[in-house]
Motif scaffolding. Sequence first.
Motif, short mmCIF file in Angstrom:
data_model
loop_
_atom_site.label_atom_id
_atom_site.label_comp_id
_atom_site.label_asym_id
_atom_site.label_seq_id
_atom_site.Cartn_x
_atom_site.Cartn_y
_atom_site.Cartn_z
N PRO A 93 -15.47 -5.45 4.60
CA PRO A 93 -14.70 -4.27 4.20
C PRO A 93 -14.16 -3.53 5.41
O PRO A 93 -14.86 -3.34 6.42
N GLU A 133 -11.11 -4.45 0.86
CA GLU A 133 -12.09 -3.59 0.21
C GLU A 133 -13.38 -4.35 -0.09
O GLU A 133 -14.47 -3.88 0.19
N ARG A 134 -13.24 -5.55 -0.68
CA ARG A 134 -14.41 -6.37 -1.04
C ARG A 134 -14.04 -7.85 -0.98
O ARG A 134 -12.91 -8.21 -1.23
N ASN A 192 -4.85 -5.53 -7.22
CA ASN A 192 -5.48 -5.15 -5.97
C ASN A 192 -6.19 -6.32 -5.30
O ASN A 192 -7.09 -6.12 -4.50
N SER A 193 -5.80 -7.55 -5.64
CA SER A 193 -6.48 -8.68 -5.03
C SER A 193 -5.53 -9.84 -4.78
O SER A 193 -4.51 -9.98 -5.44
N THR A 252 0.84 -1.20 0.00
CA THR A 252 0.00 0.00 0.00
C THR A 252 0.88 1.25 0.00
O THR A 252 0.57 2.23 -0.69
N THR A 269 -5.82 -3.55 3.91
CA THR A 269 -7.20 -3.40 4.34
C THR A 269 -8.10 -3.99 3.27
O THR A 269 -7.93 -3.72 2.08
N GLU A 301 -10.37 -8.46 -2.54
CA GLU A 301 -9.85 -7.19 -3.06
C GLU A 301 -9.34 -6.34 -1.91
O GLU A 301 -9.95 -6.28 -0.85
N GLN A 359 -7.63 -2.55 -0.52
CA GLN A 359 -7.76 -1.11 -0.74
C GLN A 359 -6.46 -0.46 -1.16
O GLN A 359 -5.38 -0.85 -0.72
N GLY A 360 -6.59 0.58 -2.01
CA GLY A 360 -5.47 1.46 -2.32
C GLY A 360 -4.43 0.92 -3.25
O GLY A 360 -3.31 1.45 -3.29
#
Length: 169
Positions: free
Chosen positions: A145, A106-107, A130-131, A25, A104, A121, A123-124
């Motif tokens: 999330p 996200e999904r 991103n996964s 990140t 963190t 997924e 975050q950032g």
Amino acid sequence: MIAWMWLGLLPMLAKMFGGGFVPSTEWATTTRGPGLIAGLGTVMLWLWLVWSADDWPSRSDLSKFGAVFGVLFLGFMIGKNVVDVTGPMAVALIAGEETELQFTVERTDSFGPKGCRSQVELQGLPLLFNSACGVPSDFRDSLTPGTRVVVSGRGTSLGVYARYMRRAD
């Protein structure tokens, strides 16, 4: 020019063939601006090359549209990848060791692309990177999330080839 293209395609090819690299990140945040500049610069250079081609005026409108759309999408992704992903990915491959990085969530409910089922997924992070894939469904279902997770695998502080995921303490 061709070397730049291959450097940008390398992370996408690795992702297609199962290389589950996730940049940190901090790296993604630091390179957001330079990555955008590299992506836009690549698009502008490619557009100039396409428009300066000898046969450009004689092409059909559909062909012109396809060329411009391809340059806009692929050129941007390639230029951005060179800055955002290629360097940390190569360093992790060559000099990496067992590493843990925090992210963190996200999904957890998105349907991943072929080869990346049961993904989480994070975050950032840059698009396509991103996964984390292959997360056991019972663990994935327990995440929401905002949950902090630790991804471990071969890598450095710049990113990691994700092998395992657990909740952060």
